[in-house]
Structures are given as structure tokens and as C-alpha cells.
Scaffold this motif. Structure first.
Motif, PDB file in Angstrom:
ATOM      1  N   HIS A 360       0.835  -1.210   0.000  1.00 49.25           N
ATOM      2  CA  HIS A 360       0.000   0.000   0.000  1.00 49.25           C
ATOM      3  C   HIS A 360       0.870   1.261   0.000  1.00 49.25           C
ATOM      4  O   HIS A 360       0.541   2.257  -0.653  1.00 49.25           O
ATOM      5  CB  HIS A 360      -0.929   0.013   1.226  1.00 49.25           C
ATOM      6  CG  HIS A 360      -2.010  -1.022   1.148  1.00 49.25           C
ATOM      7  ND1 HIS A 360      -2.851  -1.307   2.191  1.00 49.25           N
ATOM      8  CD2 HIS A 360      -2.380  -1.850   0.135  1.00 49.25           C
ATOM      9  CE1 HIS A 360      -3.704  -2.248   1.830  1.00 49.25           C
ATOM     10  NE2 HIS A 360      -3.428  -2.615   0.595  1.00 49.25           N
ATOM     11  N   VAL A 367      -5.209   2.892  -4.906  1.00 47.58           N
ATOM     12  CA  VAL A 367      -5.636   1.553  -4.479  1.00 47.58           C
ATOM     13  C   VAL A 367      -7.114   1.619  -4.104  1.00 47.58           C
ATOM     14  O   VAL A 367      -7.893   0.703  -4.404  1.00 47.58           O
ATOM     15  CB  VAL A 367      -4.803   1.077  -3.255  1.00 47.58           C
ATOM     16  CG1 VAL A 367      -5.427  -0.137  -2.599  1.00 47.58           C
ATOM     17  CG2 VAL A 367      -3.358   0.775  -3.650  1.00 47.58           C
ATOM     18  N   ARG A 408      -6.642  -3.502  -4.726  1.00 47.32           N
ATOM     19  CA  ARG A 408      -7.712  -3.213  -3.752  1.00 47.32           C
ATOM     20  C   ARG A 408      -8.501  -4.477  -3.433  1.00 47.32           C
ATOM     21  O   ARG A 408      -8.728  -4.814  -2.272  1.00 47.32           O
ATOM     22  CB  ARG A 408      -8.666  -2.136  -4.305  1.00 47.32           C
ATOM     23  CG  ARG A 408      -9.889  -1.911  -3.419  1.00 47.32           C
ATOM     24  CD  ARG A 408     -10.922  -0.983  -4.022  1.00 47.32           C
ATOM     25  NE  ARG A 408     -11.169  -1.213  -5.428  1.00 47.32           N
ATOM     26  CZ  ARG A 408     -11.845  -2.262  -5.931  1.00 47.32           C
ATOM     27  NH1 ARG A 408     -12.359  -3.159  -5.119  1.00 47.32           N
ATOM     28  NH2 ARG A 408     -12.001  -2.411  -7.237  1.00 47.32           N
ATOM     29  N   ALA A 412      -7.453  -4.679   0.110  1.00 44.55           N
ATOM     30  CA  ALA A 412      -8.016  -3.495   0.775  1.00 44.55           C
ATOM     31  C   ALA A 412      -9.532  -3.418   0.726  1.00 44.55           C
ATOM     32  O   ALA A 412     -10.096  -2.363   1.013  1.00 44.55           O
ATOM     33  CB  ALA A 412      -7.414  -2.231   0.139  1.00 44.55           C
TER      34      ALA A 412
END
Ligand SMILES: Cc1cc2nc3c(=O)[nH]c(=O)nc-3n(C[C@H](O)[C@H](O)[C@H](O)COP(=O)(O)OP(=O)(O)OC[C@H]3O[C@@H](n4cnc5c(N)ncnc54)[C@H](O)[C@@H]3O)c2cc1C
Length: 462
Positions: A360, A367, A408, A412
């Protein structure tokens, strides 16, 4: 063996399964759960053989380090249900081997069951983790006696069990629930020392599903989880009858822990091999996005990627050591090395957040905020997104946007959150892996080496 279509039909067996407050009567064709069924069905297609009594290659018990390696590599490419079936079979055979001297009849029953399940080509899921109530108290000392699955009635032809097993991966998609104690039991906890096989459609079994599957209309923004996800089942055993031939342990608390430890070994080997692949992919994403951002030659970026490479290589090395140092039982089954499996899984789980942090840090805020694929296709916005998401002539804006979506989705978003918690908890938390590592580490040898190094040989115990 079953074809993919026969597998899909086999799920229409009266199982009681729920999702978001609704009972799901047709799991195979459900808009979300059905996607997991499709993945499992592809596994059936892939391993199908016509011959009578054939068994799927993924179910074969390895007999050497080379065969164990082949199985590990094969399992990196299969869906989760196929994988947990194999891990369950290996768990049962490991446990059979370990209880054989005390309970030879039960060991025989387990082996017969495995033989039958292989021939019927059924899928097994692993029900270990109990609701557990107050964690500081033992199973037999809870306010609610059902906090751990236990026997509530013994009959001539079998037992009746009650309790719940939580977080059970793919429980609604398999045929059999391998139900085993989650931890050691002691005298007085005989009813909790129960290991048995329960069909998913047995009366009294209820499964409540949860999933990280993306709920967005456009799955193209979820290139990984959009097409492959597996729900966890909250499995309730509400007075479920289990016939004697499906009971592998009952009332012998001193042997209860054997099942959980046997599973832990195979579950962590699976986790370790998944992490070996996952860690390499994280390195790949970090390098690709660094190149797309024009920063791959910058010192701090290279440093972070080097640290990621070192971690990825250590995970691969421990997987390799676990396989190469396997032990082969009298029955000819190869088991991975406990110490290397647990140490590798621990290191992978403990450092996963560092790997994601570096990724990240290197990648940047897109992202989270890269526009969707549909925005790229919109006539008004598409060319502008491509223009501003491009970083140089050689880096196409669509390519860089898609890389961000993959990062992502993997790290994430819902799947990313699932992975962060699962890496730590699945196969038992970090603490469980520390306990097992300590159990198998040669501490006496380490003490001896220290004393020799200090020229204090006279203090070395015989
Ligand atoms: C996505 C996912 C999939 C999973 N799949 C499966 C599956 O297929 N089958 C299955 O059986 N399980 C599965 N699990 C469950 C997993 O094995 C458990 O989550 C894990 O063992 C921890 O148990 P718990 O969640 O009850 O947490 P807890 O036991 O509450 O643990 C939380 C923390 O408390 C600590 N702790 C707990 N009790 C004590 C104690 N007495 N003394 C000191 N410390 C303690 C633990 O070490 C941990 O750090 C899955 C979990 C996840 C997240």
C-alpha cells in the motif's frame, strides 16, 4: 465418481441452510452461494474419471516427499471445498494412525469411512471451532453446557449431539461435516470428547452463511473475488443423531486433542502453501505498481520490495522444508514436518500485515479511489481517466487502473479484510502455532549447544 452436474444435484438433499435471514432452498442456483458451487463443480469436472471405484487424484494419499510436493502443488490450483476435503481425509488418516494403538476398532472405522467417501466422491468440510463461551473456562465448566459440541444422549445405535461449530468454510457446499473437538478435554469432559461425521442434511443441522463476496453490480472491479469466493458457515447441531459407524471417538478425553492436532497439521500446510503463492503475488503487485508509477529504481521502494522478497522466500523455504522432512507412517502415508509447517505458517501469518503495508505504501491512494471499469468505458469520462491514470507513454491508463483494482480487491476491500483476519485465525490463532512450534522444537539440543559453546560441557544433562 460424480460429474459436475451430479454434484450440483446432490446439494438438493433437504439441507437447511440460510443466508441474510432467508432459508436458501436451491443452493446450487443461488445468485451468490451458487458461484462457490460453480467453482466446486469445476473441481468435479477436472478430476472426473469414468472407471468404477476410481478416486480423484486430489484425494490420493501421498507416500513420499515427492508425492506430497505434487499434492501441495496440485492443491494450489483447486477450489477451497476440494482442498478442505483432502485436508479432512488426511486429518482422519493422521488421527487413525495416532489412535490405532489405543482404539484399533475406531482407527479401522475411520479408514473404512475414508475409503467409502473417496469412492462416493463426496466433499467434506471441517467443523472444529466451537462457540466456546467464556474462553477462560474449560468446555465442561461453561454457563451454557452447549458452548462446546457434546453428546446429550447415548443410544444402542448411536449418539445425539448438540452445540455449534463456527466459521466453517464452505459448510453449505459439502456433503459431510467432519465434527471433532477443538481442544484437549480432561476427565469429567467425556461428553465433549466426540469426533464424528455428520451429513450436511442430517435432521437438526442448520447452517447460516456469511461471505466476503462483492455485492456490486459490476464484478469487473473485483477481478479476484468477483468470480471466486467461499462462504463460512455457522453450523448448528440441534440434537443431531449420529449412528455408531460414523462415531470415531466418544468418551475418551485423553485422545480428544489428537484430532485437532492432526487437522492443525494439514490445515497449516494448506495455509502455508497458500501463503507461499500469496506472498509471491504481493511481491509481484508491488513491483508492477512501482514500475507503473515510475518508482522501481527509487531506494526506499527497492528496499521495501527486497524485504517482501525475503519474507516470500522464507515462506517458500519453510514449505519446502516441511515437505522434504516429511515422515512416512507404517501405512505408507507421508506427513509434513510439524515444526517447519507451524513455524512457516506462523511467520507468514505474523508478517502478512507488513507485506500489505509495504504494498500500500508503494502503490498510492488509487488503491482505493481508481475509477471503475464502467467509467473507463463511458464516452465522456473514459479517455480522461486513461489520460490521468497513465503515468508515461509506456504505461497505459487502463492497465494501471486495472492493477489498482486487483490490489484493492486482494488487500483493501472485503476479500482483503477477510485475508488479513483469516491468515491469523484460520488453522488456529498465532498462539496455537507458537504452542505447536515449541512442542516440536529441539530445545534440549539448543541448550546443549549453548553449554558447549560456553565450554560448560560438565553441565550437559545425560
Ligand atoms: C475465514 C475463516 C475461516 C475459518 N475456517 C474454519 C473452518 O473451516 N473450520 C473451523 O473449525 N474453523 C475455522 N476457522 C476458525 C478459526 O480456526 C478460529 O477463528 C481460530 O481457531 C480462533 O478461534 P476463535 O475465532 O473462537 O477466537 P478465540 O478463541 O476467541 O481467540 C481470540 C484470541 O484469544 C486467545 N485465546 C482464546 N482462548 C484463550 C485461552 N483460554 N487462553 C489464552 N488465550 C486465549 C487466542 O489465542 C486468540 O489470540 C476459520 C476462521 C476464519 C476467520
Amino acid at each position: 465418481m460424480m460429474t459436475a452436474e451430479q454434484y450440483r444435484q446432490s446439494l438438493d438433499d433437504g439441507r437447511e441452510t440460510y443466508f441474510e435471514g432467508q432459508q436458501i432452498l436451491d443452493v446450487a442456483n443461488h445468485s451468490i452461494l451458487g458461484i462457490t458451487v460453480d467453482s466446486a463443480a469445476k473441481g468435479y469436472d477436472r478430476f472426473y474419471k469414468k472407471e468404477k471405484d476410481a478416486i480423484g487424484d486430489f484425494m490420493k494419499v501421498p507416500g513420499s516427499a515427492a508425492e506430497l510436493r505434487e499434492q501441495v502443488e496440485l492443491h494450489e490450483t483447486v477450489d477451497l471445498l476440494t482442498h478442505v476435503t483432502y485436508a479432512s481425509i488426511m486429518t482422519l488418516l493422521t488421527a487413525a494412525d495416532r489412535i490405532d494403538s489405543q482404539l484399533p476398532e475406531n482407527a479401522k472405522r475411520i479408514r473404512q469411512y475414508v475409503d467409502e467417501v473417496q469412492k462416493k466422491d463426496l466433499r467434506i468440510t471441517q467443523c472444529i471451532t466451537d462457540a466456546k463461551g467464556d474462553r477462560s473456562r474449560r468446555a465442561g465448566n461453561q454457563d451454557d453446557p452447549d458452548a462446546y459440541v457434546h453428546v446429550v444422549e447415548r443410544r444402542d445405535d448411536g449418539v445425539v449431539i448438540r452445540g455449534a461449530k463456527l466459521h466453517i468454510s464452505a459448510a453449505s457446499m459439502g456433503h459431510e461435516l467432519m465434527t471433532i473437538p477443538t481442544k484437549s478435554m480432561k476427565k469429567g469432559e467425556e461428553d465433549y470428547a466426540i469426533a464424528c461425521m455428520v451429513p450436511v442434511n442430517a435432521p437438526g443441522v442448520k447452517i447460516i452463511n456469511t461471505t466476503y463476496a462483492p455485492r456490486h453490480e459490476d464484478k469487473r472491479d473485483f477481478p479476484v473475488s468477483g468470480s471466486q469466493h467461499t462462504p463460512e458457515g455457522f453450523v448448528i447441531f440441534d440434537n443431531v443423531f449420529v449412528p455408531n459407524e460414523r462415531v470415531f471417538l466418544d468418551g475418551v478425553p485423553e485422545l480428544a486433542t489428537i484430532f485437532a492436532h492432526s487437522l492443525g497439521l494439514w490445515e497449516r500446510l494448506g495455509g502455508l502453501s497458500g501463503m507461499a503463492a500469496g506472498y509471491d503475488r504481493l511481491v509481484g503487485f508491488a513491483q508492477l505498481i512501482a514500475e507503473a508509477n515510475g518508482l522501481e529504481r527509487v531506494g526506499h521502494v527497492k528496499e521495501k520490495i527486497s524485504e517482501m522478497m525475503i519474507n516470500a522466500t522464507l515462506i517458500r523455504a519453510s514449505l519446502e522444508a516441511a515437505i522434504e522432512n516429511c515422515s512416512v507412517t507404517a501405512d505408507g502415508a507421508a506427513f509434513p514436518n510439524e515444526l517447519y509447517t507451524n513455524v512457516g505458517k506462523y511467520h507468514g501469518a505474523a508478517n502478512y500485515s507488513l507485506m500489505v503495508r509495504h504494498l500500500h505504501d508503494i502503490a498510492g491512494g488509487s488503491v482505493l479511489t481508481a475509477p471503475g471499469i464502467a467509467d473507463l468505458e463511458n464516452e465522456e469520462t473514459g479517455h480522461l481517466i486513461r489520460k490521468y491514470m497513465s503515468t508515461m507513454q509506456s504505461v497505459d491508463g487502463t492497465y494501471r487502473t486495472r492493477l489498482f483494482h486487483a490490489i484493492r480487491d486482494t488487500t483493501a476491500d472485503a476479500l482483503g479484510g477477510w485475508s488479513a483476519v483469516t491468515n491469523i485465525q484460520a488453522g488456529g490463532g498465532l498462539y496455537a502455532q507458537r504452542i505447536v512450534s515449541r512442542m516440536y522444537y529441539d530445545l534440549d539440543n539448543a541448550k546443549k549447544m549453548a553449554l558447549e559453546h560456553a565450554h560448560m560441557q560438565e553441565y550437559i544433562a545425560d
